[in-house]
Design a protein around this motif. Structure first.
Motif, mmCIF file in Angstrom:
data_model
loop_
_atom_site.group_PDB
_atom_site.id
_atom_site.type_symbol
_atom_site.label_atom_id
_atom_site.label_comp_id
_atom_site.label_asym_id
_atom_site.label_seq_id
_atom_site.Cartn_x
_atom_site.Cartn_y
_atom_site.Cartn_z
ATOM 1 N N ALA A 58 8.541 14.319 -8.218
ATOM 2 C CA ALA A 58 8.475 14.661 -6.797
ATOM 3 C C ALA A 58 9.744 14.177 -6.103
ATOM 4 N N THR A 59 10.132 14.877 -5.070
ATOM 5 C CA THR A 59 11.286 14.450 -4.283
ATOM 6 C C THR A 59 10.867 13.334 -3.337
ATOM 7 N N CYS A 60 11.854 12.622 -2.828
ATOM 8 C CA CYS A 60 11.562 11.561 -1.855
ATOM 9 C C CYS A 60 10.879 12.151 -0.626
ATOM 10 N N GLY A 61 11.310 13.348 -0.229
ATOM 11 C CA GLY A 61 10.726 13.998 0.933
ATOM 12 C C GLY A 61 9.249 14.302 0.760
ATOM 13 N N GLU A 62 8.839 14.612 -0.464
ATOM 14 C CA GLU A 62 7.423 14.878 -0.733
ATOM 15 C C GLU A 62 6.589 13.604 -0.664
ATOM 16 N N LEU A 63 7.239 12.466 -0.797
ATOM 17 C CA LEU A 63 6.530 11.196 -0.884
ATOM 18 C C LEU A 63 6.716 10.314 0.337
ATOM 19 N N SER A 108 0.810 -1.222 0.000
ATOM 20 C CA SER A 108 0.000 0.000 0.000
ATOM 21 C C SER A 108 0.843 1.272 0.000
ATOM 22 N N ILE A 109 1.998 1.251 0.640
ATOM 23 C CA ILE A 109 2.856 2.441 0.654
ATOM 24 C C ILE A 109 3.396 2.705 -0.746
ATOM 25 N N GLY A 131 5.618 10.544 3.450
ATOM 26 C CA GLY A 131 4.472 10.362 4.336
ATOM 27 C C GLY A 131 4.845 10.331 5.814
ATOM 28 N N GLY A 132 5.968 10.960 6.173
ATOM 29 C CA GLY A 132 6.404 10.982 7.565
ATOM 30 C C GLY A 132 7.060 9.688 8.026
ATOM 31 N N ARG A 133 7.331 8.804 7.103
ATOM 32 C CA ARG A 133 7.950 7.520 7.447
ATOM 33 C C ARG A 133 9.460 7.678 7.591
ATOM 34 N N PRO A 134 10.114 6.758 8.306
ATOM 35 C CA PRO A 134 11.575 6.812 8.453
ATOM 36 C C PRO A 134 12.268 6.708 7.092
ATOM 37 N N LYS A 135 13.404 7.380 6.968
ATOM 38 C CA LYS A 135 14.142 7.410 5.707
ATOM 39 C C LYS A 135 14.510 6.007 5.233
ATOM 40 N N SER A 136 14.887 5.122 6.155
ATOM 41 C CA SER A 136 15.274 3.762 5.751
ATOM 42 C C SER A 136 14.096 3.004 5.138
ATOM 43 N N THR A 137 12.917 3.202 5.666
ATOM 44 C CA THR A 137 11.722 2.544 5.132
ATOM 45 C C THR A 137 11.414 3.068 3.734
ATOM 46 N N VAL A 138 11.465 4.378 3.579
ATOM 47 C CA VAL A 138 11.175 4.994 2.289
ATOM 48 C C VAL A 138 12.223 4.570 1.263
ATOM 49 N N SER A 139 13.477 4.514 1.657
ATOM 50 C CA SER A 139 14.546 4.083 0.748
ATOM 51 C C SER A 139 14.286 2.675 0.232
ATOM 52 N N HIS A 140 13.847 1.799 1.115
ATOM 53 C CA HIS A 140 13.533 0.427 0.704
ATOM 54 C C HIS A 140 12.408 0.418 -0.331
ATOM 55 N N HIS A 141 11.355 1.162 -0.077
ATOM 56 C CA HIS A 141 10.215 1.184 -0.998
ATOM 57 C C HIS A 141 10.615 1.741 -2.369
#
Length: 109
Positions: free
Chosen positions: A39-44, A24-25, A46-56
């Protein structure tokens, strides 16, 4: 920053695309990118930790859904709509036309 690796359009594999979209993320990231040019990673995040977003983002890049480019100190992301459409006609349109999962209703006390 070193450039990211992205599969060529003819190397995209349906199973990887569907796996990437099964979370879902990641699906929310793709939905957002479908509505903007980039869009930048920061815009996407959703307030999640950077490591989680990097994985996605890694999963999305490896599946061929997202193109990530370094622009100064930012990572700019775009949806590879044309590549996906060329390889799997109608798939992305069909997936994005579906609404998000319905929010469960709370039972009255």
């Amino acid at each position: 920053m070193r450039p990211y690796k992205h599969p060529a359009a003819d190397e995209l594999v349906l199973e990887r695309v569907l796996y990437a979209l099964s979370d879902s993320i990641r699906l929310d990231i793709v939905r957002h990118l479908s509505q903007v040019a980039c869009a930048t990673c920061g815009e996407l995040d959703g307030g999640r930790p950077k490591s989680t977003v990097s994985h996605h983002f890694k999963v999305l890049r490896e599946a061929g859904l997202v193109l990530t480019e370094n622009t100064g100190t930012s990572h700019m992301n775009t949806l590879r709509r044309a590549d996906i459409e060329g390889r799997f006609p109608g798939l992305l349109t069909a997936i994005l036309s579906q609404g998000g999962a319905p929010v469960p209703k709370k039972k009255a006390a």
